[in-house]
Design an enzyme around this catalytic site. Structure first.
Site, PDB file in Angstrom:
ATOM      1  N   THR A  39      39.291  38.066  -7.978  1.00  0.00           N
ATOM      2  CA  THR A  39      39.645  38.740  -9.240  1.00  0.00           C
ATOM      3  C   THR A  39      38.531  39.681  -9.710  1.00  0.00           C
ATOM      4  O   THR A  39      38.760  40.505 -10.588  1.00  0.00           O
ATOM      5  CB  THR A  39      39.944  37.724 -10.381  1.00  0.00           C
ATOM      6  OG1 THR A  39      38.832  36.837 -10.513  1.00  0.00           O
ATOM      7  CG2 THR A  39      41.191  36.916 -10.087  1.00  0.00           C
ATOM      8  N   LYS A 107      19.911  21.573  -6.959  1.00  0.00           N
ATOM      9  CA  LYS A 107      19.083  20.401  -6.635  1.00  0.00           C
ATOM     10  C   LYS A 107      17.986  20.807  -5.651  1.00  0.00           C
ATOM     11  O   LYS A 107      16.808  20.475  -5.834  1.00  0.00           O
ATOM     12  CB  LYS A 107      19.999  19.333  -6.016  1.00  0.00           C
ATOM     13  CG  LYS A 107      19.318  18.053  -5.657  1.00  0.00           C
ATOM     14  CD  LYS A 107      20.370  17.041  -5.180  1.00  0.00           C
ATOM     15  CE  LYS A 107      19.691  15.898  -4.472  1.00  0.00           C
ATOM     16  NZ  LYS A 107      20.261  15.592  -3.177  1.00  0.00           N
ATOM     17  N   TYR A 147      43.783  24.405 -12.952  1.00  0.00           N
ATOM     18  CA  TYR A 147      42.606  24.965 -13.642  1.00  0.00           C
ATOM     19  C   TYR A 147      41.960  23.913 -14.543  1.00  0.00           C
ATOM     20  O   TYR A 147      40.757  23.668 -14.461  1.00  0.00           O
ATOM     21  CB  TYR A 147      43.055  26.176 -14.460  1.00  0.00           C
ATOM     22  CG  TYR A 147      41.924  26.947 -15.106  1.00  0.00           C
ATOM     23  CD1 TYR A 147      41.045  27.711 -14.338  1.00  0.00           C
ATOM     24  CD2 TYR A 147      41.753  26.934 -16.485  1.00  0.00           C
ATOM     25  CE1 TYR A 147      40.015  28.425 -14.934  1.00  0.00           C
ATOM     26  CE2 TYR A 147      40.730  27.652 -17.087  1.00  0.00           C
ATOM     27  CZ  TYR A 147      39.874  28.399 -16.311  1.00  0.00           C
ATOM     28  OH  TYR A 147      38.849  29.110 -16.907  1.00  0.00           O
TER      29      TYR A 147
END
Ligand code: UDP
Length: 320
Positions: A39, A107, A147
């Site tokens: 998108t 991390k 979503y």
């Protein structure tokens, strides 16, 4: 973050991501923008490429990321209903695998990482306005759940990486946002109404138009995200949005007035599970980030209208 840092923005070619990249570049940081362009757009990338400290990485966030960075903003995920429902399985993968990859990188690099969560975690809320302590009312089997549940699972992963591995996380729950660089075809209410009004086409209101949303101008939103990143030890979710609530009928009238449009209004079926009301309680952001939105709706809409006017002129000159 006052020094020059290497910052990764996933989803950096999208609407919010491109604004964020630009702001970080203007502050003198080096920005890696990772995006699969599902998108995100070349138009946004062209603007950012003018900065020498900008680097585009064409990659899906579902694949492991190998970089050395000082901070991460994780925004990658299609966010408008028509985009995230086009391939719902991929949407869930993007949320879950994307979160895992980004958290592993954070991390490894010992870097702070901000997650762009969403007001959709509150679903069709029974508590109004929505505060961060509210657990939400999400239909786990509905068309929005790819979503909503994807983002909820990602929040859970962020919290667990913090609890288990001491990753320095931030979680921003972003409410409806608008402004220049929105996609003209993402089906969202502000972009739809403005494009329809500028073309004197019918304004398409879904349902009876009395459902509400609270719209935050993009500049305010980006400042809120950056404040959150810069606030140490704030590891629980924070609402970032504008608490001024409007119905879709009101929004249609305001946009018709500001554009001087001859459009009429037409009413259409309400999408399944469309939330009836949505408004953030931003007490936490005000108190802990010293942040609140300052751009009035009319000012933000005028800038957004000017942007879409330019986009429409550009697309006409391409088709001529
Ligand atoms: N909406 C509408 N007409 C449109 C597009 C959207 O009435 O052309 C409504 C939609 O049903 C919802 C609200 O506007 O109630 C906000 O929709 P959007 O997709 O912008 O955001 P979200 O539903 O994800 O908050």
């Amino acid at each position: 973050m006052t020094a020059k840092n290497k910052i990764l923005v996933t989803g950096g070619a999208g609407f919010l991501g491109s604004h964020l990249c630009q702001r970080l570049l203007e502050k003198g940081h080096t920005v890696y923008c990772l995006d699969n362009l599902y998108t995100g757009t070349d138009r946004n990338l062209n603007t950012l490429s003018k900065f020498s400290d900008f680097e585009f990485i064409h990659q899906d966030v579902c694949n492991p990321i190998h970089l050395k960075v000082d901070a991460i903003y994780h925004l990658a995920c299609p966010a408008s209903p028509i985009h995230y429902q086009r391939d719902p399985i991929q949407t869930t993968k993007t949320s879950v695998l994307g979160a895992l990859n980004v958290l592993d990188l954070a991390k490894h690099c010992r870097a702070p990482v901000l997650f762009s969560s969403t007001s959709e975690v509150y679903g069709d809320p029974h508590v109004h306005p929505q505060c961060e302590e509210y657990w939400g009312n999400v239909n786990s089997a509905g068309p929005r759940s790819c979503y909503d549940e994807g983002k909820r699972c990602a929040e859970s992963l962020f919290m667990d990486y913090h609890r288990m591995h001491h990753v320095d996380i931030r979680i921003a729950r972003i409410f409806n946002t608008y402004g220049p660089q929105m996609c003209a075809n993402d089906g969202r209410v502000i972009s739809n109404f403005i494009v329809q009004a500028l073309q004197n086409k019918d304004i398409t209101i879904y349902g009876n138009g009395e459902q509400s949303r609270s719209f935050c101008y993009v500049d305010d939103l980006i400042l809120g995200l950056m404040r959150l990143m810069e606030t140490p030890k704030l590891h629980s979710p924070v609402n970032i949005g504008n608490p001024i609530e409007k119905s879709m009928n009101e929004i249609a009238k305001i946009i018709i007035n500001l554009t001087g449009s001859r459009s009429s209004i037409s009413y259409h079926a309400l999408p399944i599970d469309d939330p009836k009301q949505r408004c953030p309680d931003i007490t936490k952001a005000k108190e802990l980030l010293n942040w609140e939105p300052i751009v009035p709706l009319e000012t933000g809409l005028r800038k957004t209208i000017a942007y879409f006017q330019a986009v429409l002129v550009e697309s006409q000159s391409v088709t001529q």
